[in-house]
Design an enzyme around this catalytic site. Structure first.
Site, mmCIF file in Angstrom:
data_model
loop_
_atom_site.group_PDB
_atom_site.id
_atom_site.type_symbol
_atom_site.label_atom_id
_atom_site.label_comp_id
_atom_site.label_asym_id
_atom_site.label_seq_id
_atom_site.Cartn_x
_atom_site.Cartn_y
_atom_site.Cartn_z
ATOM 1 C CB THR A 133 33.026 -11.378 -15.868
ATOM 2 O OG1 THR A 133 32.475 -12.446 -16.628
ATOM 3 C CG2 THR A 133 31.931 -10.333 -15.714
ATOM 4 C CG ASP A 134 33.780 -14.281 -20.441
ATOM 5 O OD1 ASP A 134 33.091 -14.316 -19.395
ATOM 6 O OD2 ASP A 134 34.117 -15.319 -21.064
ATOM 7 C CD GLU A 135 29.296 -14.801 -16.729
ATOM 8 O OE1 GLU A 135 28.113 -14.599 -16.461
ATOM 9 O OE2 GLU A 135 29.986 -15.667 -16.166
ATOM 10 C CE1 TYR A 158 29.483 -11.559 -11.408
ATOM 11 C CE2 TYR A 158 29.376 -12.708 -13.521
ATOM 12 C CZ TYR A 158 30.119 -12.161 -12.486
ATOM 13 O OH TYR A 158 31.482 -12.200 -12.526
ATOM 14 C CE LYS A 162 32.651 -8.039 -12.115
ATOM 15 N NZ LYS A 162 33.524 -7.813 -10.928
HETATM 16 P P1 NAD Z 1 34.026 -15.230 -5.054
HETATM 17 O O1 NAD Z 1 32.537 -15.155 -4.977
HETATM 18 O O2 NAD Z 1 34.701 -16.546 -4.875
HETATM 19 O O3 NAD Z 1 34.688 -14.249 -3.973
HETATM 20 C C1 NAD Z 1 34.225 -12.956 -3.776
HETATM 21 C C2 NAD Z 1 34.955 -12.368 -2.580
HETATM 22 O O4 NAD Z 1 34.471 -11.026 -2.392
HETATM 23 C C3 NAD Z 1 34.703 -13.123 -1.268
HETATM 24 O O5 NAD Z 1 35.902 -13.229 -0.527
HETATM 25 C C4 NAD Z 1 33.703 -12.246 -0.540
HETATM 26 O O6 NAD Z 1 33.787 -12.348 0.875
HETATM 27 C C5 NAD Z 1 34.092 -10.866 -1.034
HETATM 28 N N1 NAD Z 1 32.968 -9.919 -0.987
HETATM 29 C C6 NAD Z 1 31.719 -10.100 -1.497
HETATM 30 N N2 NAD Z 1 30.950 -9.033 -1.224
HETATM 31 C C7 NAD Z 1 31.723 -8.160 -0.552
HETATM 32 C C8 NAD Z 1 31.508 -6.874 -0.015
HETATM 33 N N3 NAD Z 1 30.312 -6.284 -0.104
HETATM 34 N N4 NAD Z 1 32.535 -6.231 0.602
HETATM 35 C C9 NAD Z 1 33.753 -6.822 0.699
HETATM 36 N N5 NAD Z 1 34.014 -8.070 0.220
HETATM 37 C C10 NAD Z 1 33.012 -8.719 -0.398
HETATM 38 O O7 NAD Z 1 34.399 -14.573 -6.456
HETATM 39 P P2 NAD Z 1 35.528 -14.981 -7.493
HETATM 40 O O8 NAD Z 1 35.027 -16.079 -8.352
HETATM 41 O O9 NAD Z 1 36.805 -15.151 -6.778
HETATM 42 O O10 NAD Z 1 35.573 -13.661 -8.394
HETATM 43 C C11 NAD Z 1 36.413 -12.573 -8.037
HETATM 44 C C12 NAD Z 1 36.229 -11.452 -9.059
HETATM 45 O O11 NAD Z 1 36.582 -11.916 -10.355
HETATM 46 C C13 NAD Z 1 34.791 -10.937 -9.166
HETATM 47 O O12 NAD Z 1 34.833 -9.551 -9.352
HETATM 48 C C14 NAD Z 1 34.255 -11.631 -10.413
HETATM 49 O O13 NAD Z 1 33.254 -10.849 -11.030
HETATM 50 C C15 NAD Z 1 35.507 -11.703 -11.256
HETATM 51 N N6 NAD Z 1 35.551 -12.818 -12.227
HETATM 52 C C16 NAD Z 1 35.270 -14.091 -11.802
HETATM 53 C C17 NAD Z 1 35.359 -15.137 -12.716
HETATM 54 C C18 NAD Z 1 35.109 -16.569 -12.301
HETATM 55 O O14 NAD Z 1 35.131 -17.464 -13.148
HETATM 56 N N7 NAD Z 1 34.911 -16.866 -11.031
HETATM 57 C C19 NAD Z 1 35.720 -14.881 -14.049
HETATM 58 C C20 NAD Z 1 35.995 -13.562 -14.427
HETATM 59 C C21 NAD Z 1 35.913 -12.530 -13.502
HETATM 60 P P1 TYD Z 2 28.851 -21.337 -13.678
HETATM 61 O O1 TYD Z 2 29.965 -22.143 -13.117
HETATM 62 O O2 TYD Z 2 27.730 -20.932 -12.777
HETATM 63 O O3 TYD Z 2 29.506 -20.075 -14.384
HETATM 64 P P2 TYD Z 2 28.821 -18.969 -15.370
HETATM 65 O O4 TYD Z 2 27.357 -19.087 -15.314
HETATM 66 O O5 TYD Z 2 29.294 -17.691 -14.747
HETATM 67 O O6 TYD Z 2 29.408 -19.222 -16.717
HETATM 68 O O7 TYD Z 2 28.203 -22.150 -14.875
HETATM 69 C C1 TYD Z 2 28.981 -22.601 -15.979
HETATM 70 C C2 TYD Z 2 28.062 -23.299 -16.944
HETATM 71 O O8 TYD Z 2 27.565 -24.483 -16.334
HETATM 72 C C3 TYD Z 2 26.841 -22.474 -17.315
HETATM 73 O O9 TYD Z 2 26.512 -22.736 -18.682
HETATM 74 C C4 TYD Z 2 25.745 -23.024 -16.424
HETATM 75 C C5 TYD Z 2 26.129 -24.483 -16.280
HETATM 76 N N1 TYD Z 2 25.749 -25.139 -14.989
HETATM 77 C C6 TYD Z 2 25.067 -26.355 -15.005
HETATM 78 O O10 TYD Z 2 24.759 -26.918 -16.066
HETATM 79 N N2 TYD Z 2 24.745 -26.921 -13.806
HETATM 80 C C7 TYD Z 2 25.051 -26.349 -12.613
HETATM 81 O O11 TYD Z 2 24.705 -26.911 -11.542
HETATM 82 C C8 TYD Z 2 25.773 -25.107 -12.618
HETATM 83 C C9 TYD Z 2 26.142 -24.430 -11.332
HETATM 84 C C10 TYD Z 2 26.108 -24.548 -13.839
#
Ligand code: NAD
Ligand code: TYD
Length: 351
Positions: A133-135, A158, A162
């Site tokens: 992630t960019d975070e 988080y 990461k």
């Molecule tokens: P998500 O929470 O929707 O899905 C996570 C998946 O991992 C689920 O299917 C869950 O069952 C599985 N999982 C969790 N713990 C596990 C474990 N201990 N063993 C096996 N499986 C397990 O997450 P997402 O949003 O799809 O993100 C996927 C990846 O991309 C993550 O690594 C996240 O850090 C990264 N990422 C997410 C975003 C975003 O905006 N969502 C952006 C950049 C990077």
């Molecule tokens: P989120 O979707 O949780 O992603 P991330 O924290 O990983 O960027 O949140 C996106 C932005 O929205 C973040 O600035 C927090 C804000 N947010 C709210 O204002 N209300 C909410 O209920 C949630 C879940 C997020």
């Protein structure tokens, strides 16, 4: 296309399911093994359209369990790993940081160990792709972008977990020569997004005429990317990215949360046949997230210049497709928002 076996971890989650679908349909000669523990965020419903494909296999396993990971690796003997399994929600990391250490740090190290052991020193045609992630870069002020050279400065549990997992991936490359590649992506949105994150949570609440909880003053800024464009980027980097390098992935698409929520309200009023301005009245400013990062913005020049990747949809199009998906998949939404979700929601938004 050479035959390959690829383990995709977290393939039942939001982004993982789109990556699995892309690989299963685009590469019929590959065997795709989806390794997922099916936590609250994992849902095999996300994959029901491809679950019977002959090149797709599901293995339920927890990456925190080193033996279970080893067993899947020995059984399938993968040439590649695309690692997405993670605890992914910042708010949950604030209340339960240890869960993030177990899955994101220890789970990643277990996968690295299993891969290293399986491949021994024969790395020809092998690759471990870590999805991050960019975070990890921390927070920006009003200007500037994260580049691949930006130093790590994570703030939330988080992002700290990461960042730690990214460092372990580099450590295995530097120490043992493991062939790795990393992608660091901005905020994704799209179909199958679990409604704990901003966009699907707001869509769900608008449908149900519930308050729209905006944290703090709503001026926090995120860069948003359609999930299928992230999956396309992972496909490109996995196949063509330079070894041991990282690629930032982002939409050049920054939105202040409050403006994004207003755009969502406008699009949804239209689609639901509500009078303009109806849903905006649901916006409620609530207590801020502790340690809330002000702004994320990705410079995605490297992946664009080196691999020719760019987003395929505008934000307005992507958001419209996303809303349409949620409106036509009400059963999916109901299933994931019943039971435990209600407890989570009531606790998180108790105010
Ligand atoms: P998500 O929470 O929707 O899905 C996570 C998946 O991992 C689920 O299917 C869950 O069952 C599985 N999982 C969790 N713990 C596990 C474990 N201990 N063993 C096996 N499986 C397990 O997450 P997402 O949003 O799809 O993100 C996927 C990846 O991309 C993550 O690594 C996240 O850090 C990264 N990422 C997410 C975003 C975003 O905006 N969502 C952006 C950049 C990077
Ligand atoms: P989120 O979707 O949780 O992603 P991330 O924290 O990983 O960027 O949140 C996106 C932005 O929205 C973040 O600035 C927090 C804000 N947010 C709210 O204002 N209300 C909410 O209920 C949630 C879940 C997020």
């Amino acid at each position: 296309m050479a035959k390959k076996t690829i383990v995709i971890t977290g393939g039942a989650g939001f982004i993982g399911s789109h990556v699995v679908r892309l690989f299963v349909t685009k590469y019929p000669d590959y065997k795709i093994v989806n390794l997922d523990a099916l936590t609250y965020a994992g849902n095999l419903e996300n994959l029901k359209d491809i679950q019977d494909q002959p090149n797709y296999i599901f293995e339920k396993a927890n990456i925190v369990d080193a033996e279970a990971v080893k067993a899947v690796f020995q059984k399938h003997n993968p040439d590649g790993v695309i690692h997405l399994a993670a605890e992914s929600h910042v708010d949950r990391s604030i209340t339960s940081p240890l869960d993030f250490v177990y899955t994101n740090v220890i789970g990643t190290v277990n996968l690295l160990n299993a891969t290293k052991e399986l491949w021994k020193d024969n790395y020809e045609g092998k690759r471990f792709h870590h999805v991050s992630t960019d975070e990890v870069y921390g927070a920006l002020g009003d200007t500037g972008f994260f580049t691949e050279e930006t130093s790590y400065d994570p703030h939330s549990p988080y992002s700290a977990s990461k960042a730690s997992s990214d460092h372990f991936v580099y450590a295995y490359a530097d120490t043992y020569g493991l062939p790795v590649v990393l992608t660091n992506c901005s905020n994704n949105y799209g179909p199958n997004h679990f409604p704990e994150k901003l966009i699907p949570l707001m869509i769900h609440n608008i449908i149900n005429n519930k308050p729209l909880p905006v944290y703090g003053d709503g001026k926090y800024t995120r860069d948003w990317l359609y999930v299928i464009d992230h999956a396309r980027a992972i496909d490109l980097v996995f196949h063509e990215g330079k070894g041991s390098e990282k690629y930032n992935v982002g939409g050049f698409n920054e939105w202040k949360n409050i403006d994004l929520v207003k755009l969502l309200c406008q699009q949804m009023d239209e689609k639901l046949g509500r009078e303009a301005g109806t849903s905006e009245q649901l916006i409620t400013f609530v207590k801020d997230r502790p340690g809330h990062d002000l702004r994320y913005a990705i410079d995605a020049t490297k992946i664009n210049k080196e691999l020719g990747w760019s987003p395929s949809v505008t934000f307005e199009e992507g958001l419209s497709k996303t809303i349409d998906w949620f409106l036509s998949n009400k059963e999916w939404l109901e299933n994931v928002t019943s039971g435990d979700y209600q407890n989570y929601y009531n606790k998180q938004y108790a105010e």
